[in-house]
Design a protein around this motif. Structure first.
Motif, PDB file in Angstrom:
ATOM      1  N   LEU A 134     -38.426  50.572   1.051  1.00  0.00           N
ATOM      2  CA  LEU A 134     -38.125  51.218   1.970  1.00  0.00           C
ATOM      3  C   LEU A 134     -39.077  51.242   2.970  1.00  0.00           C
ATOM      4  CD1 LEU A 134     -37.367  54.346   0.520  1.00  0.00           C
ATOM      5  CD2 LEU A 134     -35.656  52.973   2.172  1.00  0.00           C
ATOM      6  N   ILE A 135     -40.266  50.753   2.537  1.00  0.00           N
ATOM      7  CA  ILE A 135     -41.340  50.815   4.300  1.00  0.00           C
ATOM      8  C   ILE A 135     -40.944  48.967   4.523  1.00  0.00           C
ATOM      9  CG2 ILE A 135     -43.703  50.144   4.391  1.00  0.00           C
ATOM     10  CD1 ILE A 135     -44.611  52.019   2.145  1.00  0.00           C
ATOM     11  N   VAL A 136     -40.577  48.216   3.948  1.00  0.00           N
ATOM     12  CA  VAL A 136     -40.697  47.037   4.552  1.00  0.00           C
ATOM     13  C   VAL A 136     -39.339  46.783   5.241  1.00  0.00           C
ATOM     14  CG1 VAL A 136     -40.361  44.363   3.362  1.00  0.00           C
ATOM     15  CG2 VAL A 136     -41.802  45.421   2.886  1.00  0.00           C
ATOM     16  N   THR A 137     -38.034  47.270   4.674  1.00  0.00           N
ATOM     17  CA  THR A 137     -36.801  47.641   5.453  1.00  0.00           C
ATOM     18  C   THR A 137     -37.138  48.029   6.446  1.00  0.00           C
ATOM     19  OG1 THR A 137     -35.537  47.555   3.573  1.00  0.00           O
ATOM     20  CG2 THR A 137     -34.439  48.803   5.309  1.00  0.00           C
ATOM     21  N   TYR A 138     -37.287  49.438   6.681  1.00  0.00           N
ATOM     22  CA  TYR A 138     -38.066  50.296   7.689  1.00  0.00           C
ATOM     23  C   TYR A 138     -39.043  49.080   9.198  1.00  0.00           C
ATOM     24  CZ  TYR A 138     -40.129  53.456  11.220  1.00  0.00           C
ATOM     25  OH  TYR A 138     -39.329  54.408  12.146  1.00  0.00           O
ATOM     26  N   ILE A 139     -39.994  48.276   7.908  1.00  0.00           N
ATOM     27  CA  ILE A 139     -41.291  48.091   8.807  1.00  0.00           C
ATOM     28  C   ILE A 139     -40.321  46.304   9.780  1.00  0.00           C
ATOM     29  CG2 ILE A 139     -42.569  45.560   8.987  1.00  0.00           C
ATOM     30  CD1 ILE A 139     -44.821  47.269   7.504  1.00  0.00           C
ATOM     31  N   PHE A 140     -38.904  45.832   9.335  1.00  0.00           N
ATOM     32  CA  PHE A 140     -38.515  44.535   9.563  1.00  0.00           C
ATOM     33  C   PHE A 140     -37.123  45.556  10.328  1.00  0.00           C
ATOM     34  CE2 PHE A 140     -34.241  42.468   9.631  1.00  0.00           C
ATOM     35  CZ  PHE A 140     -34.754  41.072   9.712  1.00  0.00           C
ATOM     36  N   SER A 141     -36.402  46.936  10.502  1.00  0.00           N
ATOM     37  CA  SER A 141     -36.012  47.401  11.333  1.00  0.00           C
ATOM     38  C   SER A 141     -36.591  48.190  12.913  1.00  0.00           C
ATOM     39  CB  SER A 141     -34.857  48.483  10.467  1.00  0.00           C
ATOM     40  OG  SER A 141     -34.445  49.672  11.916  1.00  0.00           O
ATOM     41  N   LEU A 142     -37.819  48.151  12.931  1.00  0.00           N
ATOM     42  CA  LEU A 142     -38.555  48.513  14.384  1.00  0.00           C
ATOM     43  C   LEU A 142     -38.963  47.197  14.331  1.00  0.00           C
ATOM     44  CD1 LEU A 142     -39.894  50.676  14.982  1.00  0.00           C
ATOM     45  CD2 LEU A 142     -41.749  50.068  14.000  1.00  0.00           C
ATOM     46  N   ALA A 143     -39.291  46.228  13.754  1.00  0.00           N
ATOM     47  CA  ALA A 143     -39.065  44.990  14.844  1.00  0.00           C
ATOM     48  C   ALA A 143     -37.825  44.542  15.408  1.00  0.00           C
ATOM     49  CB  ALA A 143     -39.732  43.972  13.416  1.00  0.00           C
ATOM     50  N   ALA A 144     -37.100  44.568  14.698  1.00  0.00           N
ATOM     51  CA  ALA A 144     -35.440  44.435  14.710  1.00  0.00           C
ATOM     52  C   ALA A 144     -35.493  45.065  15.904  1.00  0.00           C
ATOM     53  CB  ALA A 144     -34.563  44.082  14.193  1.00  0.00           C
ATOM     54  N   MET A 145     -35.755  46.193  16.073  1.00  0.00           N
ATOM     55  CA  MET A 145     -35.432  47.052  17.241  1.00  0.00           C
ATOM     56  C   MET A 145     -36.141  46.043  18.569  1.00  0.00           C
ATOM     57  SD  MET A 145     -36.620  50.125  19.317  1.00  0.00           S
ATOM     58  CE  MET A 145     -37.963  50.683  18.183  1.00  0.00           C
TER      59      MET A 145
END
Length: 842
Positions: free
Chosen positions: A14-25
């Motif tokens: 979840l942390i990795v997914t959140y970091i990527f989601s934040l970077a994509a945003m």
């Protein structure tokens, strides 16, 4: 409740997914509102799952009613609770200022977060005929690079995942399904491309990330495996699903988004719908990557070095675009960092360093990537080990297995002269055979690099009686003119469709033809020492039945494994007596260790447990593969059915929410992946091997898709929708024809070039139709190009994901090649029928 909960996989994932989601945003791929909506929905789903299962378990405890799979329900309840906690912490970070304000008396004026209004998409022509458009080469380069990068990355990472998780076609299907689903998700969200603030920057920044993420993903796979999971333990199917979902998410999501973005960008620049053309260019890039990997890189480079080639190619394309856009000063940091990463892969031993995480407390002596798998030689104390795809296949300190593999069969005949050993001759088996006065030992191994490593690191006997033959046994046996007294089939159990080939009636019939009148064959299966479970009983009974179809005498010798002896003459279970009679000096297969009465008793127990006669295991219907998969799944407490039910519901929702043309594309994608798997399976049925031809079939398939997607100028006389329905019908007919083609090609097995040419021609025609279907689908849709490309591409990938998962894990083992082809054809015909009805109702 036994075992452990997945606290670290869930948390880290979840942390990795959140970091990527934040970077994509932050990159502008989607807005802040979309980012938060995604995590809000995820929080809601975890809350509902945790709450509902909690209520179910509470009622069960209070009222004491039986609940099937109680451990599985508890596992899901706790894991979703962990996920809810982690996501809750993310939400706390969003609203921390609100809670901080509760402890301050003064009123604070907080700036409200404003969401940037969506940028209106530029007006695009909806004229779907694009045959007259000739884009500049520099505009096509990013799309070609996307296909090139995605194909090589897929091949490298799929091999790595299967190796690390000691996988089979079931694991491969799960990972490939995740790959396509995540890429489809990225393509689906790519419809938001017109809202990007600086779309020009994504042209080259996307390439930097596409080149860098595979290197990071592969390193994380090696690094985290023994941190998250217990070293040396089997990894359950749900853990494989979750791990691959998290690790593949960044790259696959970006690759899918990039396709939709490039389609929108090119269509807007040339004011025409270039969805079909973009699809064909991406396929040409995939074709190049698949060809280069299958025929060059897999032989010459290690995984990280191969990904280094991809990274350098992406840097080169990005540099061309940057120079063209005259943005070199701003891009120098990006170029510098990624170039250093690429060079560092070749300067430092990254592959050897990463393998150290997978083999703790072992000294890595050698590592070789081969077309057949990854080979690693390690040393632990005085023991030398050989691993193939992370599975121990040989070691220097296992005399008991070596003796059992040889002597149960060799003792049955007084003076065996010629012996055929199929695999398993590295760790000392050959030395055991040489205890007998044999004249010749033919040792077959399909992987030449395994023999090279054995001669360098193992006490491999250099004896003139031993003749090493580098071939696939399924090809050697039918063509052999030799006659053998003993054939030892020491291959692993039929846990994959590839290995199932050595346990079929077809192979047993070929073995019988190369035996002397008193000849004997030996096979082995892992087994519990005292009790056979249902799955073990099923696979044991199936193999026994299959052998009885060919040999009148079949004997099961219980040892550390169950050994199956088959012959045209009587067999004896008095092993201890035979050892004394032959005068063979053994440590374990000897009267001091084995009691004939005990062997007889255990044999009778096994025979009493065998189920009634089942249909035999054949090339066309790989029953043993299915039963071995069932046995493998029984080792884990997670109910696999829940995973398949959840995925089935997901696909059903996607279909119900899709427009008619997208359903047709979904069926086309399903047919493409299904037929590709069936083609590989059919090839090994006819010719007995498939390893090196895999690259050829994939390359031809991608070439056909690319040519079909570019073919619009040659088939413009029909209306797109009617042509679309006809192509769908042709795909159904092509799937129905495949089993018949296999039957027709079997008599041509002695003319391999002709038969292979026919199969390759079929592959090209079928894949051409798939590419043509996508092109026509893009021409039947009206409206915004970003919406058209994202919805069609995601539907194509979703169908491909379902086909890859269902065929390799369920349909092929249960229904065989004929049943699978019928179901695939049915899906295409159903889609064509639905489209026909839709057209008539308009």
């Amino acid at each position: 409740m036994t075992g452990t909960y997945h606290i670290w996989p869930v948390t880290i994932g979840l942390i990795v997914t959140y970091i990527f989601s934040l970077a994509a945003m932050r990159l502008g791929i989607y807005k802040l509102g979309t980012h938060r909506r995604f995590w809000n929905v995820l929080l809601l789903l975890n809350f509902l799952t945790t709450a509902l299962i909690g209520m179910l378990l509470t009622v069960q405890v209070n009222y004491k009613f039986p609940l099937a799979g109680e451990d599985t329900w508890m596992l899901i309840h706790v894991d979703t609770g962990i996920a809810m906690t982690v996501i809750g912490i993310f939400h706390l970070g969003w609203h921390l200022w609100f809670y901080a304000a509760l402890f301050h008396r003064k009123k604070r004026n907080h700036k409200k977060t404003t969401v940037t209004k969506r940028v209106a998409g530029q007006a695009e022509k909806t004229e779907l005929s694009a045959q007259d458009i000739k884009p500049e080469k520099a505009d096509v380069l990013p799309v070609l690079s996307l296909g090139f990068t995605a194909m090589i990355t897929q091949l490298v990472l799929l091999r790595a995942f299967v190796s690390v998780f000691q996988g089979n076609e079931l694991v491969l299907g799960i990972i490939l399904g995740n790959w396509m689903l995540l890429t489809g998700l990225g393509a689906r969200l790519g419809r938001a491309a017109p809202a990007m603030k600086a779309p020009g920057n994504f042209l080259f920044s996307g390439l930097f990330w596409l080149g860098s993420l595979p290197v990071i993903t592969l390193f994380l796979l090696f690094f985290l495996k023994n941190i998250i999971f217990i070293p040396g333990s089997l990894t359950g199917l749900f853990a494989v699903f979750l791990s691959s979902l998290v690790l593949l998410f960044p790259f696959c999501f970006l690759a899918g988004y990039a396709f939709s973005f490039y389609t929108w960008h090119l269509s807007g620049k040339y004011t025409a719908n270039l969805t079909g053309r973009t699809y064909s260019w991406e396929a040409f890039g995939s074709l190049t990557g698949g060809f280069l990997f299958s025929f060059m890189l897999v032989f010459l480079l290690k995984p990280f070095q191969t990904l280094g080639v991809v990274l350098l190619a992406d840097i080169l394309v990005a540099g061309i675009l940057i120079k063209r856009k005259q943005k070199l000063p701003k891009a120098i940091p990006w170029l510098g960092l990624t170039f250093l990463l690429a060079i560092g892969i070749y300067v430092f031993p990254v592959d050897r360093f990463s393998l150290g995480f997978l083999y703790p407390n072992q000294k890595i002596l050698a590592h070789k990537e081969t077309p057949f798998g990854s080979l690693v030689v390690s040393k632990t104390g005085d023991q030398t080990n050989l691993y193939e795809n992370h599975v121990l296949v040989a070691n220097t300190l296992n005399p008991m297995e070596n003796e059992e593999d040889v002597h149960y069969a060799m003792l049955q005949r007084e003076k065996p002269q010629k012996v055929l050993l199929i695999s398993g001759g590295i760790s000392g088996t050959l030395d055991e055979i040489l205890k007998y006065p044999v004249q010749r030992i033919d040792y077959i191994e399909i992987n030449p690099w395994m023999i090279r490593l054995a001669r360098k690191y193992f006490p491999f006997p250099e004896n003139p009686k031993v003749h090493v033959i580098i071939r696939d046994a399924r090809r050697y046996v039918p063509e052999s003119k030799e006659k053998y007294d003993v054939v030892l089939v020491n291959v692993p159990p039929p846990l994959t469709a590839q290995l199932n080939r050595y346990y079929t009636v077809d192979f047993f019939r070929a073995l019988k033809n190369i035996l002397t009148p008193r000849g004997i064959i030996s096979l082995r299966l892992p087994a519990s020492p005292n009790y056979l479970g249902k799955q073990e009983t099923d696979i044991t009974g199936l193999l026994y039945t299959s052998l009885k179809k060919i040999f009148p005498y079949v004997l099961i010798v219980p040892g550390e494994k169950n050994y199956f002896l088959a012959s045209g003459k009587p067999l004896s279970l008095k092993i201890a007596g035979l050892v004394q009679q032959r005068g063979i000096q053994n440590k374990y297969v000897s009267p001091y260790y084995i009691q004939d009465d005990l062997l007889q008793m255990r044999n009778e127990q096994i025979m009493a447990q065998l189920p009634p006669s089942k249909k035999p295991n054949t090339d066309m219907n790989p029953e043993a593969y299915f039963h071995q998969i069932s046995l493998w799944l029984s080792y884990f407490r997670f109910k696999t059915q829940l995973l398949f039910i959840a995925l089935g519901l997901l696909f059903l929702i996607l279909i119900l929410r899709s427009p008619p043309v997208s359903i047709g594309i979904f069926a086309g994608g399903l047919a493409a992946s299904s037929v590709e798997v069936l083609l590989l399976f059919a090839f090994q049925i006819v010719y007995g091997y498939v390893y090196l031809m895999t690259g050829v079939i994939i390359t031809v398939f991608m070439a056909g898709i690319a040519m079909g997607a570019l073919s619009e100028k040659y088939f413009s006389n029909l209306t797109p929708l009617k042509n679309f329905i006809r192509i769908e019908l042709l795909l159904g007919g092509g799937a129905l024809f495949l089993p018949l083609l296999v039957i027709l090609l079997k008599p041509l097995a002695k003319l391999p070039l002709l038969g292979q040419l026919i199969l390759i021609t079929y592959t090209f025609i079928f894949s051409f139709l798939v590419g043509r279907l996508f092109n026509l689908g893009s021409r039947t849709r009206k409206g915004n190009v970003s919406y058209i490309s994202s919805s069609l591409y995601s539907a194509d990938l979703a169908g491909g994901a379902l086909g890859a998962l269902a065929v390799s894990t369920i349909l092929l083992p249960l229904t065989g090649i004929t049943g699978t082809a019928l179901i695939t054809a049915g899906a295409c015909l159903a889609a064509a029928g639905y489209l026909t009805v839709t057209v008539k109702n308009r």
